[in-house]
Motif scaffolding. Structure first.
Motif, mmCIF file in Angstrom:
data_model
loop_
_atom_site.group_PDB
_atom_site.id
_atom_site.type_symbol
_atom_site.label_atom_id
_atom_site.label_comp_id
_atom_site.label_asym_id
_atom_site.label_seq_id
_atom_site.Cartn_x
_atom_site.Cartn_y
_atom_site.Cartn_z
ATOM 1 N N ASN A 209 22.799 35.372 42.001
ATOM 2 C CA ASN A 209 23.201 35.123 43.387
ATOM 3 C C ASN A 209 23.917 36.306 44.035
ATOM 4 O O ASN A 209 24.354 36.215 45.174
ATOM 5 N N ARG A 210 24.094 37.377 43.302
ATOM 6 C CA ARG A 210 24.657 38.617 43.840
ATOM 7 C C ARG A 210 26.057 38.468 44.433
ATOM 8 O O ARG A 210 26.460 39.250 45.278
ATOM 9 N N SER A 211 26.778 37.424 44.005
ATOM 10 C CA SER A 211 28.193 37.373 44.404
ATOM 11 C C SER A 211 29.014 37.727 43.167
ATOM 12 O O SER A 211 28.667 38.664 42.463
ATOM 13 N N ILE A 212 30.064 36.991 42.862
ATOM 14 C CA ILE A 212 30.839 37.217 41.637
ATOM 15 C C ILE A 212 30.714 35.948 40.793
ATOM 16 O O ILE A 212 30.957 34.858 41.302
ATOM 17 N N ASN A 213 30.320 36.092 39.544
ATOM 18 C CA ASN A 213 30.166 34.949 38.643
ATOM 19 C C ASN A 213 30.991 35.182 37.385
ATOM 20 O O ASN A 213 30.907 36.246 36.774
ATOM 21 N N LEU A 214 31.801 34.176 37.002
ATOM 22 C CA LEU A 214 32.790 34.353 35.942
ATOM 23 C C LEU A 214 32.844 33.150 35.004
ATOM 24 O O LEU A 214 32.358 32.069 35.341
ATOM 25 N N SER A 215 33.505 33.361 33.852
ATOM 26 C CA SER A 215 33.915 32.275 32.946
ATOM 27 C C SER A 215 32.836 31.254 32.610
ATOM 28 O O SER A 215 33.037 30.056 32.785
ATOM 29 N N PRO A 216 31.672 31.671 32.142
ATOM 30 C CA PRO A 216 30.667 30.669 31.777
ATOM 31 C C PRO A 216 31.125 29.856 30.561
ATOM 32 O O PRO A 216 31.847 30.370 29.703
ATOM 33 N N GLN A 217 30.722 28.583 30.514
ATOM 34 C CA GLN A 217 31.043 27.696 29.391
ATOM 35 C C GLN A 217 29.847 26.800 29.114
ATOM 36 O O GLN A 217 29.123 26.441 30.033
ATOM 37 N N LYS A 232 29.310 30.806 47.475
ATOM 38 C CA LYS A 232 29.520 30.222 48.800
ATOM 39 C C LYS A 232 30.779 30.798 49.444
ATOM 40 O O LYS A 232 31.290 30.236 50.403
ATOM 41 N N GLY A 233 31.283 31.889 48.907
ATOM 42 C CA GLY A 233 32.413 32.563 49.532
ATOM 43 C C GLY A 233 33.701 32.491 48.735
ATOM 44 O O GLY A 233 34.401 33.476 48.604
ATOM 45 N N SER A 234 34.027 31.313 48.228
ATOM 46 C CA SER A 234 35.290 31.205 47.499
ATOM 47 C C SER A 234 35.031 30.724 46.067
ATOM 48 O O SER A 234 33.954 30.206 45.769
ATOM 49 N N PRO A 235 36.017 30.902 45.184
ATOM 50 C CA PRO A 235 35.785 30.591 43.763
ATOM 51 C C PRO A 235 35.650 29.095 43.489
ATOM 52 O O PRO A 235 36.642 28.379 43.475
ATOM 53 N N ARG A 253 37.006 22.413 45.887
ATOM 54 C CA ARG A 253 38.228 22.100 46.620
ATOM 55 C C ARG A 253 38.798 23.372 47.234
ATOM 56 O O ARG A 253 38.480 24.476 46.806
ATOM 57 N N PRO A 254 39.673 23.233 48.264
ATOM 58 C CA PRO A 254 40.329 24.425 48.823
ATOM 59 C C PRO A 254 41.105 25.157 47.720
ATOM 60 O O PRO A 254 41.555 24.529 46.763
ATOM 61 N N GLY A 255 41.252 26.458 47.858
ATOM 62 C CA GLY A 255 41.942 27.243 46.832
ATOM 63 C C GLY A 255 40.985 27.597 45.711
ATOM 64 O O GLY A 255 39.768 27.611 45.896
ATOM 65 N N THR B 174 43.699 31.589 52.825
ATOM 66 C CA THR B 174 43.862 32.471 51.663
ATOM 67 C C THR B 174 42.634 32.405 50.772
ATOM 68 O O THR B 174 41.888 31.423 50.772
ATOM 69 N N ILE B 175 42.439 33.466 50.022
ATOM 70 C CA ILE B 175 41.423 33.486 48.973
ATOM 71 C C ILE B 175 41.911 34.424 47.871
ATOM 72 O O ILE B 175 42.621 35.393 48.150
ATOM 73 N N SER B 176 41.555 34.096 46.643
ATOM 74 C CA SER B 176 41.897 34.986 45.533
ATOM 75 C C SER B 176 40.637 35.653 44.991
ATOM 76 O O SER B 176 39.618 34.991 44.819
#
Lengths: 442, 206
Positions: A209-217, A232-235, A253-255, B174-176
């Protein structure tokens, strides 16, 4: 010796009559005993058993090389064998056969080979049939012989199936040779999730998806993965079904929605949500979609690891000032601090038998892999060189994979769970991080 | 050596086991030790079992939003997706939106940064139509997940400070990014100090 043979004969009779079979009845190589001597083994090149067309000569050569390389890798990794160099072999492969009767065991005993593996393959258009036999060259008997049909595109897979069965025959324990790894690499610019065989080979990119992908499980059944993605923009947490390719958001969720870990029964996911306030541990019920908040403080609570019985979570918290490892009892809600030494303790990973927690610890900016008991006692350092993080156990608990960084590049290593025998994996990808070992996949 | 002799009865046991577990998934065909491996024999044998490639199906890209890190929620015609875009640069050259820096593994606002943060608050008060996103970052040391949480805490510390200064919550988000977007890819304290930060990105100006 005679006494032993008679005893085994009686044992076999008993096994036949009572129908006892499987792991409880066979332990031929005791893995819990210290392994002072490895068994010297010879591996003959694979024979091509179908007519070789001129145009397939290169393929045939490649197939033999791949089969041999996979077999050698698996046997070395098993820790049971010492492979005798091909140059020492006496038996003429052109004259010898692949069976007991076609083998001159004297010639193998002469070079010190107590065990011998021979195999052959048949190449058709899109099908590769491989037969592999493991012989005891002292008794001159075949111990195990198997025939497989697989794809010429992935001959290593066939060997991994064979080694799993061989390992189980010899030790009474399930082999890990068909298991797989997930890891993250940014070699193509952004971080994507990759999957490979247990030995790092056959690595392929599984997120695109050419974004950032982390922590696979892994899910406990090995059929799905959960990972953090910014697509989709946020983690957020996403789940990818490895059989269908269906990808869905699990928590948006937000955050931050990070660090998702499947419960041992697969029905829940432990994760960190920050919402409007601090990053807190939660459990998400995958059926009801309901969240249960587990921690409530001003600090950071991340990286949960389930105990194998699903009753506890080890996690990282900075509530004591620096990142340390804590354990939360899900029934009582009690939280107990496990680490008191080191400036930065993180990435707890509960061993499959529940007896140890592996983690990474830094005293001076350089991380190493450690283990401790689930009550925090008996901590022991396993790695001493490099900058080593993200430990993950093999499903049989005998090995730990981790990432090791040097000069701005990170690689994957596997070691025995006592810290010996570390081996670098050649994934062919580069800058690999956050490795996780799959459950048993068959 | 002694242990190895225990392998001897394996031939027989293998046969017993093989006979008893025909229904087990992925059991391959056992081949007898004496059988002549004639070419094509396996082909005829119905028991030779297929080893599936089980290559994972990769992420279904068709269902993907490929617009990278675009913040779809707060878009509009002034949508800004990166710290380097023109609106943000303009604000920065006027000295209006300062990046706030942090100590290692900390998320409290340092005294020396309060001056800059007060200026940011003032600028936001003067430009009441502007909405900003605060992006929290960490240096590369430490673990990925902890650093994501650290970036979140840093962004929220800045947000809270601005709210306390009277900036309305609806104008702030905010975003991290954790350790994922360093401004200086080097290692060493100089690079790390630049990377432990909260940046301001203007989302919209109407």
């Amino acid at each position: 010796m005679l006494k032993k043979t008679i005893f085994l004969g009686i044992f076999l009779l008993f096994a036949t009559l009572s129908g006892i079979r499987g792991a409880e009845a066979k332990v031929y190589i005791d893995l819990s005993a210290p392994q002072s001597k490895k068994l010297p083994i010879a591996i003959q090149d694979f024979k091509i058993l179908s007519p070789v067309q001129p145009e397939s000569a290169t393929t045939v050569k490649r197939l033999n090389e791949e089969l041999m390389d996979a077999l050698k890798t698996d046997l070395k990794f098993s820790g049971l064998f010492e492979i005798i160099d091909k140059k020492a072999y006496i038996e003429d492969p052109l004259k010898a056969g692949l069976t007991e009767s076609g083998t001159d065991f004297k010639q193998w005993r002469a070079i010190g080979a107590y065990a011998l593996i021979k195999g052959g393959f048949i190449l058709e258009k899109d099908r590769l049939t491989v037969e592999v036999r493991f012989f005891d060259s002292v008794t001159e008997k075949q111990v195990i012989g198997k025939r497989y049909m697989g794809s010429p595109d992935n001959p290593r897979r066939v060997i991994h199936y064979f080694t799993d069965q061989l390992y189980e025959e010899l030790t009474g324990r399930k082999g890990i040779f068909t298991t797989r790894l997930l890891f993250v690499s940014d070699k193509e610019g952004n971080k994507e999730v990759y999957m490979s065989d247990y030995d790092g080979r056959n690595a392929i990119k599984i997120t695109r998806n050419r974004s950032i992908n982390l922590s696979p499980q892994w899910s406990p059944d090995g059929k799905r993965i959960i990972y953090v993605s910014y697509k989709k923009g946020s983690p957020n947490l996403h789940m990818l079904d490895l059989r269908t390719g269906k990808d869905s958001a699990v928590s948006e969720r937000p955050g931050i929605n990070i660090g998702g870990r499947f419960s041992p029964d697969g029905g829940k996911v432990a994760l960190t949500l920050s919402g409007d306030k601090s990053p807190e541990l939660h459990i998400l019920d995958l059926n009801s979609g309901e969240y249960r908040k587990l921690t409530d403080n001003f600090g950071i609570d991340v990286s949960p690891s389930w105990s194998p019985d699903g009753a506890k979570l080890a996690f990282v918290s900075d509530t004591s000032g620096n990142p340390h490892i804590f354990v939360l009892d899900l029934l009582t809600g009690n939280i107990k601090r496990l680490t008191f030494n080191g400036k930065y303790n993180s990435s707890p990973a509960w061993s499959p038998d529940g007896r140890l927690i592996a983690y990474s610890r830094s005293d001076n900016g350089v991380f190493n892999i450690w283990v401790m008991q689930p009550d925090g006692a008996g901590s022991a350092q396993l790695t001493f060189e490099g900058n080593n993080r993200s430990p993950s156990w093999s499903p049989d608990g005998r090995f730990i994979i981790y990432s090791s960084a040097a000069r701005g590049n990170s690689s994957l290593y596997i070691m025995r769970s006592d810290g010996t025998g570390s081996m670098r994996l050649e994934t062919g990808i580069g800058n690999e991080k956050s490795p996780v070992w799959s459950p048993f996949l068959q | 050596m002694r242990r190895y002799y225990k392998i001897l009865p394996l031939l027989f046991l293998t046969l017993i086991i093989a006979a008893g577990c025909g229904g087990k998934k992925m059991v391959s065909e056992d081949i007898a030790g004496q059988a002549a491996p004639a070419a094509g024999e396996a082909e005829k044998s119905p028991q030779a079992v297929l080893v599936p490639e089980d290559k994972p199906v990769t992420e279904d890209v068709r269902s993907e939003d490929l617009s990278g890190a675009a913040d779809t929620k707060s878009g509009g015609k002034f949508a800004s997706i990166s710290p380097g875009d023109e609106l943000t640069k303009e604000a920065e050259t006027k000295g209006t939106l300062f990046t706030i820096y942090f100590d290692y593994d900390r998320y409290t606002i340092r005294d020396e940064d309060k001056d800059n943060l007060n200026k940011n608050a003032k600028w936001l008060t003067l430009n009441a139509g502007v909405k900003v996103r605060i992006e929290g970052h960490a240096d590369e040391r430490g673990e990925t997940e902890y650093n994501l949480a650290l970036g979140d805490k840093r962004a929220k510390s800045v947000e809270k400070y601005l709210e306390d200064m009277g900036v309305k919550n609806v104008r702030l988000s905010t975003i991290s990014y954790g350790e994922e977007k360093p401004v200086d890819p080097g290692n060493g304290e100089d690079a790390w100090a630049k990377n432990r930060r909260a940046e301001f990105v203007i989302n919209s100006t109407n």
